[in-house]
Design a protein around this motif. Structure first.
Motif, PDB file in Angstrom:
ATOM      1  N   ALA A  64       2.582  73.721 -95.144  1.00  0.00           N
ATOM      2  CA  ALA A  64       2.082  74.106 -93.803  1.00  0.00           C
ATOM      3  C   ALA A  64       2.491  72.901 -92.652  1.00  0.00           C
ATOM      4  N   ALA A  65       2.258  71.682 -93.369  1.00  0.00           N
ATOM      5  CA  ALA A  65       2.521  70.456 -92.547  1.00  0.00           C
ATOM      6  C   ALA A  65       4.150  70.509 -92.298  1.00  0.00           C
ATOM      7  N   GLY A  66       4.994  70.535 -93.134  1.00  0.00           N
ATOM      8  CA  GLY A  66       6.435  70.570 -92.929  1.00  0.00           C
ATOM      9  C   GLY A  66       6.570  71.731 -92.104  1.00  0.00           C
ATOM     10  N   HIS A  67       6.241  72.930 -92.090  1.00  0.00           N
ATOM     11  CA  HIS A  67       6.684  74.141 -91.131  1.00  0.00           C
ATOM     12  C   HIS A  67       6.260  73.570 -89.773  1.00  0.00           C
ATOM     13  N   ALA A  68       5.023  72.913 -89.667  1.00  0.00           N
ATOM     14  CA  ALA A  68       4.500  72.671 -88.202  1.00  0.00           C
ATOM     15  C   ALA A  68       5.233  71.547 -87.660  1.00  0.00           C
ATOM     16  N   VAL A  69       5.557  70.711 -88.378  1.00  0.00           N
ATOM     17  CA  VAL A  69       6.563  69.533 -87.707  1.00  0.00           C
ATOM     18  C   VAL A  69       7.896  69.906 -87.127  1.00  0.00           C
ATOM     19  N   LEU A  70       8.529  70.894 -87.980  1.00  0.00           N
ATOM     20  CA  LEU A  70       9.705  71.586 -87.550  1.00  0.00           C
ATOM     21  C   LEU A  70       9.543  72.287 -86.308  1.00  0.00           C
ATOM     22  N   LYS A  71       8.351  72.986 -86.175  1.00  0.00           N
ATOM     23  CA  LYS A  71       8.034  73.866 -85.091  1.00  0.00           C
ATOM     24  C   LYS A  71       8.101  72.510 -83.888  1.00  0.00           C
ATOM     25  N   LEU A  72       7.351  71.600 -84.104  1.00  0.00           N
ATOM     26  CA  LEU A  72       6.957  70.585 -83.024  1.00  0.00           C
ATOM     27  C   LEU A  72       8.529  70.005 -82.421  1.00  0.00           C
ATOM     28  N   LEU A  73       9.306  69.767 -83.576  1.00  0.00           N
ATOM     29  CA  LEU A  73      10.820  69.112 -83.212  1.00  0.00           C
ATOM     30  C   LEU A  73      11.338  70.020 -82.387  1.00  0.00           C
ATOM     31  N   GLU A  74      11.391  71.492 -82.569  1.00  0.00           N
ATOM     32  CA  GLU A  74      12.032  72.348 -81.763  1.00  0.00           C
ATOM     33  C   GLU A  74      11.336  72.513 -80.643  1.00  0.00           C
ATOM     34  N   GLY A  75      10.352  71.962 -80.218  1.00  0.00           N
ATOM     35  CA  GLY A  75       9.470  72.398 -78.898  1.00  0.00           C
ATOM     36  C   GLY A  75       8.746  73.532 -78.761  1.00  0.00           C
ATOM     37  N   GLU A  76       8.557  74.043 -80.048  1.00  0.00           N
ATOM     38  CA  GLU A  76       7.635  75.469 -80.280  1.00  0.00           C
ATOM     39  C   GLU A  76       6.216  75.399 -80.578  1.00  0.00           C
ATOM     40  N   ASP A  77       5.434  76.186 -80.429  1.00  0.00           N
ATOM     41  CA  ASP A  77       4.072  76.168 -80.564  1.00  0.00           C
ATOM     42  C   ASP A  77       3.852  76.685 -82.216  1.00  0.00           C
ATOM     43  N   PHE A  78       2.686  76.287 -82.631  1.00  0.00           N
ATOM     44  CA  PHE A  78       2.431  76.718 -83.974  1.00  0.00           C
ATOM     45  C   PHE A  78       0.922  76.836 -84.209  1.00  0.00           C
ATOM     46  N   ARG A 119     -10.166  74.106-106.364  1.00  0.00           N
ATOM     47  CA  ARG A 119      -9.026  73.917-106.170  1.00  0.00           C
ATOM     48  C   ARG A 119      -8.395  73.880-104.701  1.00  0.00           C
ATOM     49  N   GLN A 120      -7.700  72.570-104.466  1.00  0.00           N
ATOM     50  CA  GLN A 120      -7.434  72.392-103.141  1.00  0.00           C
ATOM     51  C   GLN A 120      -5.795  72.967-103.115  1.00  0.00           C
ATOM     52  N   PRO A 121      -5.448  73.788-102.130  1.00  0.00           N
ATOM     53  CA  PRO A 121      -4.122  74.353-102.141  1.00  0.00           C
ATOM     54  C   PRO A 121      -2.948  73.243-101.532  1.00  0.00           C
ATOM     55  N   THR A 122      -2.972  72.322-102.495  1.00  0.00           N
ATOM     56  CA  THR A 122      -2.155  71.083-102.150  1.00  0.00           C
ATOM     57  C   THR A 122      -0.651  71.369-101.624  1.00  0.00           C
ATOM     58  N   THR A 123       0.009  72.081-102.559  1.00  0.00           N
ATOM     59  CA  THR A 123       1.561  72.511-102.072  1.00  0.00           C
ATOM     60  C   THR A 123       1.447  73.202-100.850  1.00  0.00           C
ATOM     61  N   GLU A 124       0.498  74.306-100.721  1.00  0.00           N
ATOM     62  CA  GLU A 124       0.482  74.917 -99.375  1.00  0.00           C
ATOM     63  C   GLU A 124       0.042  74.019 -98.271  1.00  0.00           C
ATOM     64  N   PRO A 153      -2.033  77.857 -91.036  1.00  0.00           N
ATOM     65  CA  PRO A 153      -2.602  79.051 -91.704  1.00  0.00           C
ATOM     66  C   PRO A 153      -4.008  78.545 -92.174  1.00  0.00           C
ATOM     67  N   ASP A 154      -4.843  79.609 -92.417  1.00  0.00           N
ATOM     68  CA  ASP A 154      -6.233  79.283 -93.046  1.00  0.00           C
ATOM     69  C   ASP A 154      -6.084  79.046 -94.480  1.00  0.00           C
ATOM     70  N   LEU A 155      -6.162  78.057 -94.779  1.00  0.00           N
ATOM     71  CA  LEU A 155      -6.168  77.657 -96.423  1.00  0.00           C
ATOM     72  C   LEU A 155      -7.374  77.254 -96.928  1.00  0.00           C
ATOM     73  N   GLU A 156      -7.675  78.104 -98.002  1.00  0.00           N
ATOM     74  CA  GLU A 156      -9.375  78.198 -98.545  1.00  0.00           C
ATOM     75  C   GLU A 156      -9.257  77.262 -99.755  1.00  0.00           C
ATOM     76  N   VAL A 157     -10.412  76.884-100.040  1.00  0.00           N
ATOM     77  CA  VAL A 157     -10.630  76.318-101.317  1.00  0.00           C
ATOM     78  C   VAL A 157     -11.144  77.012-102.395  1.00  0.00           C
ATOM     79  N   ARG A 158     -11.071  76.874-103.778  1.00  0.00           N
ATOM     80  CA  ARG A 158     -11.527  78.087-104.679  1.00  0.00           C
ATOM     81  C   ARG A 158     -11.924  77.647-105.829  1.00  0.00           C
ATOM     82  N   LEU A 159     -13.119  78.019-106.571  1.00  0.00           N
ATOM     83  CA  LEU A 159     -13.463  77.200-107.578  1.00  0.00           C
ATOM     84  C   LEU A 159     -12.841  77.908-109.133  1.00  0.00           C
ATOM     85  N   MET A 160     -12.504  76.786-109.792  1.00  0.00           N
ATOM     86  CA  MET A 160     -11.543  77.106-110.820  1.00  0.00           C
ATOM     87  C   MET A 160     -12.492  76.934-112.088  1.00  0.00           C
TER      88      MET A 160
END
Length: 333
Positions: free
Chosen positions: A299-313, A290-295, A316-323
């Motif tokens: 994370a990408a969306g939240h990071a780009v919002l931070k960049l747009l506001e001139g903030e650092d980001f 499992r790749q946490p694709t939605t997560e 998160p640590d996203l892990e793969v998992r065997l299903m």
């Protein structure tokens, strides 16, 4: 009923229309009492600010360009859902465009997005050169997802594909399999190379000799999975399990095995990668990583919002998992 305007808000709040406009744009230097009066008037009248007009007044389009490689793919669709969810409630809207796994089309797609004067870019996968990406990042907030680019490591979000492949292989090896075939994804894609590395590392750690005849190169699509499985079967090579570079190809592999009268997992164990939504509903349900694709999209969306506001980001640590599902079984000797 007449739609309320800035003039109506100004009249109720007892301030000038220009003051209301500046408060909405975040540029007003007024007392807290005046700000509160304007916000009360907005609530009272049900006034809806024109976000696009506000953005244009600040020199922004209030849009985030998102380049993916295959909008029709459930894998990319899940990432896009996460990006869309992250941007909800913000003033920004995503603009999605497809690169079709071709460098020339990716460049054209980026030109289209920049021509629309997007305020930021999220690029998912692809083969755009590192030089081009650094040029873009020098002028525009840029987030990379699922690929590498020298000099842009802090703006890059990737999960550990090598570790995911290693987990899949260790599972098959622990079930007694030693003749394990691997169908790779597109060799130009770093994810495919990392998954191949994980496959090879697991064999080495288990002291199982690598047999290059059990390695077949696909392209991440269902048809290539079927074609590669057919090639393996026609080669006459002996194998009891297949680790497939993604779930879409694994669906094609299942079809090829079925047409050759081979049962999963009784005759051949099968493991995919990604954990796409359909994988839990195949027959049998597919064991996969499992790749946490939605997560990832969130994370990408939240990071780009931070960049747009001139903030650092910090990503998160996203892990793969065997299903573990029903497509793998212990080797019957």
């Amino acid at each position: 009923m007449e739609k309320p305007t800035i003039a109506h808000v100004a009249q109720v709040a007892g301030v000038s229309p220009s003051t209301v406009s500046r408060i909405l744009n975040g540029t007003a230097r007024v007392t807290p009492q005046k700000q509160a009066a304007v916000h009360r008037a907005i609530a009272q009248l049900g006034y809806q600010p024109n976000v696009i007009a506000q953005g244009l007044a600040r020199g922004r389009s209030m849009s985030v360009g998102v380049l993916v490689q295959d909008i029709s793919s459930p894998f990319f669709g899940s990432i896009l859902h996460g990006i869309e969810k992250a941007l909800q409630g913000s003033p920004y809207q995503p603009v999605f465009i497809d690169g079709h796994w071709r460098a020339d089309q990716e460049d054209a797609a980026i030109s289209v997005l920049m021509g629309r004067q997007v305020d930021a870019l999220i690029i998912v996968g692809g083969t755009v050169s590192d030089v081009r990406l650094r040029e873009i990042a020098a002028h525009l907030p840029l987030i990379l997802l699922g690929r590498k680019a020298e000099g842009l490591e802090r703006r890059t979000l990737r999960v550990n594909h090598r570790q995911g492949a290693y987990l899949a292989m260790r599972h098959l090896i622990d079930l007694g399999h030693t003749r394990i075939a691997h169908i790779t994804g597109d060799e130009t894609h770093p994810d495919a190379r990392d998954r191949l590395d994980g496959y090879l590392a697991a064999l080495e750690d288990a002291r199982i000799p690598f047999d290059p005849r059990l390695l077949v190169h696909g392209d991440f699509h269902e048809a290539s999975g079927q074609h590669c499985a057919e090639a393996l079967l026609e080669s006459g090579q002996r194998f009891s399990a297949i680790f497939v570079g993604n779930d879409q190809m694994a669906y094609g592999v299942q079809l090829a095995l079925y047409r050759h009268g081979l049962r999963v997992p009784d005759d051949v164990s099968l493991v995919g990668f990604d954990d796409q939504p359909f994988s839990a509903y195949t027959v049998p349900p597919l064991t996969t990583v499992r790749q946490p694709t939605t997560e990832m999209g969130l994370a990408a969306g939240h990071a780009v919002l931070k960049l747009l506001e001139g903030e650092d980001f910090v990503f998160p640590d996203l892990e793969v998992r065997l299903m573990l599902r029903d497509s793998t079984a212990r080797l019957q000797r």
